[in-house]
Motif scaffolding. Structure first.
Motif, short mmCIF file in Angstrom:
data_model
loop_
_atom_site.label_atom_id
_atom_site.label_comp_id
_atom_site.label_asym_id
_atom_site.label_seq_id
_atom_site.Cartn_x
_atom_site.Cartn_y
_atom_site.Cartn_z
N LYS A 15 2.24 9.36 -5.64
CA LYS A 15 2.44 10.72 -5.14
C LYS A 15 3.62 11.39 -5.85
O LYS A 15 3.58 12.58 -6.15
N ASP A 16 4.66 10.58 -6.12
CA ASP A 16 5.87 11.13 -6.77
C ASP A 16 5.73 11.19 -8.28
O ASP A 16 6.70 11.51 -8.99
N GLY A 17 4.57 10.82 -8.80
CA GLY A 17 4.35 10.89 -10.23
C GLY A 17 4.97 9.73 -11.00
O GLY A 17 5.13 9.79 -12.23
N ASN A 18 5.30 8.64 -10.30
CA ASN A 18 5.87 7.48 -10.98
C ASN A 18 4.78 6.48 -11.39
O ASN A 18 3.63 6.63 -10.98
N VAL A 68 0.84 -1.20 0.00
CA VAL A 68 0.00 0.00 0.00
C VAL A 68 0.88 1.26 0.00
O VAL A 68 0.66 2.19 -0.77
N ASP A 69 1.91 1.24 0.85
CA ASP A 69 2.84 2.39 0.92
C ASP A 69 3.61 2.56 -0.38
O ASP A 69 3.78 3.68 -0.87
N THR A 70 4.10 1.44 -0.91
CA THR A 70 4.89 1.49 -2.14
C THR A 70 4.08 2.09 -3.28
O THR A 70 4.56 2.97 -4.02
N ILE A 71 2.84 1.63 -3.41
CA ILE A 71 1.98 2.13 -4.49
C ILE A 71 1.69 3.62 -4.30
O ILE A 71 1.83 4.42 -5.22
#
Lengths: 407, 270
Positions: B247-250, B239-242
């Motif tokens: 959020k960083d636009g990746n 969940v955090d990774t996604i």
């Protein structure tokens, strides 16, 4: 109403912690052993002579019980209906009824060998009461309180700190009582072995609704004796405000089997029942599952819990204790509601006529007492629970009254 | 099909000498559209079972990662009904990956137990975990699911003693979810040595596959846990990774897929 007068109301909850369809033990598996151990300990000690002696000794000498039953003569004259009596729970040590339950639970925690206490609080009265008993018994205390409530109840936050408790402002969700309860449950899941969770209201998983009600029932038991001494008869009605329901059930429960005593609970209507800013779970909600029990809840069509609103932090909760839901569905209790503005008016009326500053919570009950007293009529008797004192609310009230005058 | 789909993925993993990979993702997070793509991506990446969280306003057994995911999902107007739509779409493309819904009881109760169970069967949900419904309180849910051949999956925890364990494993199917730490999701790290004996007891009692979850954040932890169990569950870390990628636009969909592949490779048995 009272279709079920053959009912023995003292028989609830059943062995599964149910009041009809309400109540139960809806908690994560990690907490189930704790809940069951608590139930076992409660059943063992509630009739234990040492426990009862210690509890009643503290109630007398530490809390200052019995609290008076006071004839509110001028308020009675003002309305011109039934005689209005106040059960003066605001005179207890710490200024509210909450201490009754906290003492009972901490005596249980000590006997269970628990070494750390956690609690949730809304208005801060339960937090103060918990911090008080923790100081008295030398146990570390962590109080979870919604960040919004920390702001509007700052005197109580400071009191808790003076008593040695740690106050943890909860910034998740709506930052009020329900979120404080979520966070306390998360703490308990993470510390199941050493920690005792002192829940402040007659809600949560079984056995809390029963246990809190039983510890608070001293209110109704005393009121019954006192009204018999004063009037030689039982009251026509008992009246209390409803947040979670601990002050209400404390007063109501010893009267439930008295079929001629009407039961009135007053919910917080906030800005109005026709708005989405109120806290009247029974008037505006439907049954669901939250915080370990099935009960009436404010929720949307998808089962998401809605934000409650009340000027009174102690009533600002989207649910209600399961036994109160049961009393609604069975018709044993009648529920009315009071808006923020009506509560403020009632607060001022009581202050000026009786020289008693009630907390905003019982001010909700006071706002309906005129109608109830008139409805019963002269010659009748009603008992209203002044569950806490208003000192904690003076800043909120000053703001509200100032705004009214300025507006 | 539903319960047998769960059994099948554990059989396949066993045949490949690895633990089955169970990945948790919140429906509607970071957006409903991406959420649909993420389901496909983690399945392609190697997830054997996807636990789809349906959001609840008051997730009292979850740590901060999944709490925030639930709030984001609710802000994105995700509902239990839309979660079913998500599964239905997924099933048009994928028949092999098992789907388990995970959440709290109130949205289920609000939908109605019978309707919920029928929706599970109709949309291709294979199992259900209701966090706040212990065996004492899940009768209505259990009855509904059973009638629709959908697995009721219960949690066993470090505080579940032998006596309770019997109750927990009674009348269940699919697998047992062993919660490795006393705590909320995604906070404490797993200690595989400490839980070894307990997992053994759960396996003996359940006679079903056991998946271990809570506290697995790294490939190393995944590998170590895989040695003890038939499956490993990873939630908060994914969940955090996604969300961080989003959020960083990746490309969070590709990052989710890569995450699944890495964890699948880590879950091999020695």
């Amino acid at each position: 109403m009272n279709k079920q007068l053959h009912n023995d109301w003292s028989a609830y909850p059943d062995e599964n912690g149910r009041f009809g369809q309400f109540g139960g033990r809806f908690v994560a598996e990690t907490l189930m052993p704790n809940i069951l151990a608590l139930e076992e300990a409660y059943n063992k000690y509630k009739d234990d002579e040492d426990f009862k002696t210690e509890f009643s000794g503290l109630m007398t000498h530490y809390v200052g019980r019995p609290s008076p039953l006071y004839f509110a003569e001028r308020l009675t004259e003002y309305y011109g209906g039934a005689k209005i009596y106040f059960k003066r729970e605001e005179l207890n040590h710490t200024g509210a009824h909450k201490i009754n339950n906290c003492l009972g639970q901490i005596l249980l925690a000590k006997r269970m060998g628990k070494t750390r206490i956690i609690a949730e609080t809304g208005a801060g009265q339960h937090g103060v009461a918990t911090a008080t008993v923790c100081a008295r018994f030398g146990l570390p205390c962590m109080v979870y309180m919604g960040a919004k409530d920390v702001e509007r109840q700052s005197p109580n936050v400071f009191r808790m700190k003076l008593l040695g408790a740690e106050v943890n402002p909860v910034t998740s969700g709506t930052q009020t009582l329900k979120d404080a309860m979520n966070e306390a449950l998360r703490d308990w899941v993470s510390n199941p072995h050493d920690t005792f969770y002192i829940i402040g209201t007659a809600a949560g998983p079984h056995p809390y609704p029963q246990m809190v009600r039983d510890f608070q029932s001293v209110i109704g038991k005393e009121a019954k004796e006192q009204i018999l001494a004063a009037e030689g008869r039982l009251p026509d009605a008992v009246v209390a405000c409803i947040g979670g329901g601990s002050n209400a059930l404390g007063l109501f429960h010893p009267f439930l089997n008295e079929e001629n005593v009407k039961i009135y609970g007053i919910e917080a209507a906030g800005l109005g029942l026709d708005t989405d800013k109120h806290a009247a779970a029974m008037a505006g909600g439907r049954p669901g599952v939250l915080h370990g029990n099935r009960t009436y809840l404010l929720q949307d069509d998808d089962g998401q819990i809605l934000d409650a609103h009340s000027i009174s932090a102690g009533l600002d909760y989207p649910g209600v204790g399961p036994e109160l839901s049961f009393l609604k569905d069975t018709g044993r209790a009648t529920y009315l509601s009071t808006t923020d503005d009506e509560a403020l008016e009632a607060f001022q009326l009581c202050s000026r006529l009786e020289g008693i500053l009630p907390a905003l919570e019982p001010s909700h009950a006071l706002a309906r007492i005129g109608e109830i007293a008139k409805d019963i009529g002269k010659g009748g008797v009603v008992v209203l629970n002044i569950s806490g004192r208003g000192d904690k609310d003076i800043f909120t009230i000053a703001n509200a009254i100032g705004a009214n005058i300025g507006g | 099909m539903p319960i047998s789909r769960i059994s099948k993925v554990f059989e396949n993993a066993k045949a490949e000498n690895r633990a089955a990979l169970v990945l948790y993702t919140m429906a509607g997070d970071p957006t409903p559209e991406l959420s649909a793509n993420i389901l496909e991506a983690v399945a392609e990446g190697g997830a054997d079972i996807i636990e789809i969280g349906f959001p609840f306003s008051d997730p009292m057994a979850d740590g901060i990662s999944i709490q925030k995911a639930a709030i984001r999902a609710l802000e994105n107007k995700m509902t239990l009904k839309k979660t079913f739509d998500l599964v239905k779409d997924f099933r048009t493309k994928n028949q092999n990956t098992a789907i388990v819904l995970m959440g709290y009881l109130n949205p289920i109760e609000s939908m109605g137990y019978t309707k919920f169970a029928q929706n599970c069967a109709d949309c291709g949900v294979d199992g259900v975990i209701a966090v706040d419904a212990p065996p004492e309180e899940d009768m209505e849910l259990r009855t509904g699911l059973k009638a629709n051949d959908v697995a009721l999956i219960r949690l066993a925890t470090p505080t579940t003693d032998a006596h309770r364990l019997e109750k927990v494993v009674e009348d269940i199917s699919g697998f047992v979810y062993y919660v490795s730490v006393a705590g909320v999701t995604g906070t404490k790290a797993i200690d595989t040595d400490a839980i070894k004996d307990k997992v053994g007891q759960v396996k003996d009692a359940a006679k079903l596959p056991v998946a271990i979850g809570f506290g697995i954040r790294t490939e190393e932890a995944a590998h170590n846990t895989a040695q003890l169990a038939d499956g490993i569950v990873i939630g908060a870390a994914l969940v955090d990774t996604i969300f961080n990628a989003y959020k960083d636009g990746n490309d969070c969909v590709k990052i989710a897929k890569d995450f699944a592949t890495r964890m699948k490779n880590a879950a091999v048995k020695n």
